[in-house]
Design an enzyme around this catalytic site. Structure first.
Site, short mmCIF file in Angstrom:
data_model
loop_
_atom_site.label_atom_id
_atom_site.label_comp_id
_atom_site.label_asym_id
_atom_site.label_seq_id
_atom_site.Cartn_x
_atom_site.Cartn_y
_atom_site.Cartn_z
N TYR A 59 -4.73 8.41 -2.69
CA TYR A 59 -3.81 9.26 -1.93
C TYR A 59 -2.57 9.64 -2.74
CZ TYR A 59 -6.44 8.20 2.33
OH TYR A 59 -7.43 8.09 3.28
N GLU A 98 0.83 -1.20 0.00
CA GLU A 98 0.00 0.00 0.00
C GLU A 98 0.87 1.26 0.00
OE1 GLU A 98 -3.97 1.66 2.31
OE2 GLU A 98 -2.45 0.59 3.47
N ARG A 151 -8.93 12.63 9.83
CA ARG A 151 -10.28 13.08 10.17
C ARG A 151 -11.10 11.97 10.81
NH1 ARG A 151 -14.07 10.96 6.92
NH2 ARG A 151 -13.34 10.02 4.97
N CYS A 196 -9.05 9.76 4.64
CA CYS A 196 -9.15 9.74 6.10
C CYS A 196 -7.90 10.36 6.71
CB CYS A 196 -9.34 8.31 6.59
SG CYS A 196 -10.91 7.57 6.13
N ASP A 209 -10.49 4.23 12.34
CA ASP A 209 -11.00 2.96 12.86
C ASP A 209 -9.88 2.33 13.68
OD1 ASP A 209 -11.68 0.29 13.21
OD2 ASP A 209 -11.80 -0.17 11.07
N TRP A 224 -8.17 -1.95 -1.14
CA TRP A 224 -8.96 -0.87 -1.71
C TRP A 224 -10.03 -1.35 -2.68
CZ3 TRP A 224 -9.23 3.94 -0.05
CH2 TRP A 224 -8.22 4.40 0.79
#
Length: 264
Positions: free
Chosen positions: A87, A52, A168, A148, A171, A73
């Site tokens: 991103y 990632e 923001r 996020c 989890d 994803w």
């Protein structure tokens, strides 16, 4: 943080249909000199995290290559593998609109934010302007899943590279362990690129939450005694030439994985 949210979290509904318990503006800091912060109280998939990170750094706006190695994803991409909020696209090709007084119009150029940070680390390491953002409002407000972990800042102090990440929404069971490891790895990569030592990783989560169906698993994790942290080794290659094979994780001895369902 997990204990605080379990103890003090307020129940909230959200877009996934699975309620959470949530706290506002949680924060923690780790010292990367003490080891690579991959959780030991449950096994974290280092390979998936590494793929990632390399995908982020590639600047790709699709997951066609990434999905060969991890399905992280898949739930948010379209049938062709395109991702509206990728991103890396914004890290490496952020669309910047500048006013041209001659044409009396805005002209858009793409900015390589990671490249600019590396340049500053080498030429002006005490700059306070080493900011990278993935939040482009026009994209984010229409995205299926807006960024996020949307902004991070680098800071050099005493020959050590520090990183602060602002998120923001986080989890705690699934996402935060990956975010912690990913941005710590990025800090290692950029520190090596600029001949610095990894310093502190600091992380603020605006909405730090636990899904109700994750509570039992987190309670199980909390009774496990943390083990010694592993180390990460990276080949001496330029950032944009790094491959999966250029990274190795040494001394990772975690407890077994805990299964947490992903809320989409």
């Amino acid at each position: 943080m997990r204990e605080r949210v379990l103890r003090n979290g307020i129940r909230k509904s959200n877009r996934t249909g699975v309620d959470t318990i949530s706290c506002f503006a949680e924060h923690y800091t780790v010292d990367l000199a003490e080891g690579f912060p991959l959780l030991t109280t449950k096994k974290v998939n280092f390979s998936a995290m590494l793929y990632e990170v390399l995908w982020y750094l590639s600047g790709e706006d699709h997951i066609r290559n990434l999905r060969q190695h991890t399905k992280i994803w898949d739930a948010w991409a379209d049938a062709e593998g395109n991702l509206d909020t990728a991103y890396g696209r914004y890290w490496r090709r952020f669309p910047s609109a500048r006013w041209n007084p001659e044409t009396k119009a805005y002209e858009v150029e793409e900015v390589d934010q990671i490249g600019k940070v590396v340049e500053l680390l080498k030429t002006d390491p005490h700059s306070r302007r080493m900011v990278v953002t993935a939040w482009e409002p026009g994209n984010a407000f229409g995205s299926k899943l807006p960024p996020c972990h949307y902004s991070f800042v680098f800071n050099v102090s005493g020959g050590r590279l520090n990183c602060h990440l602002t998120q923001r929404s986080g989890d705690i069971a699934i996402g935060i362990p990956f975010n912690l490891a990913a941005y710590s790895l990025i800090t290692h990569i950029l520190a090596r690129e600029a001949n610095l030592q990894p310093g502190l990783f600091s992380h603020t989560i605006v909405d730090a939450h636990i899904y109700l169906n994750h509570i039992d698993g987190l309670k199980e994790q909390l009774v496990r005694t943390p083990r010694a942290l592993p180390a990460v080794q990276i080949s001496q290659k330029p950032l944009d030439e790094l491959l999966f094979e250029d990274f190795s994780l040494v001394g990772y001895d975690p407890y077994p994985a805990i299964k947490f369902a992903v809320a989409v």
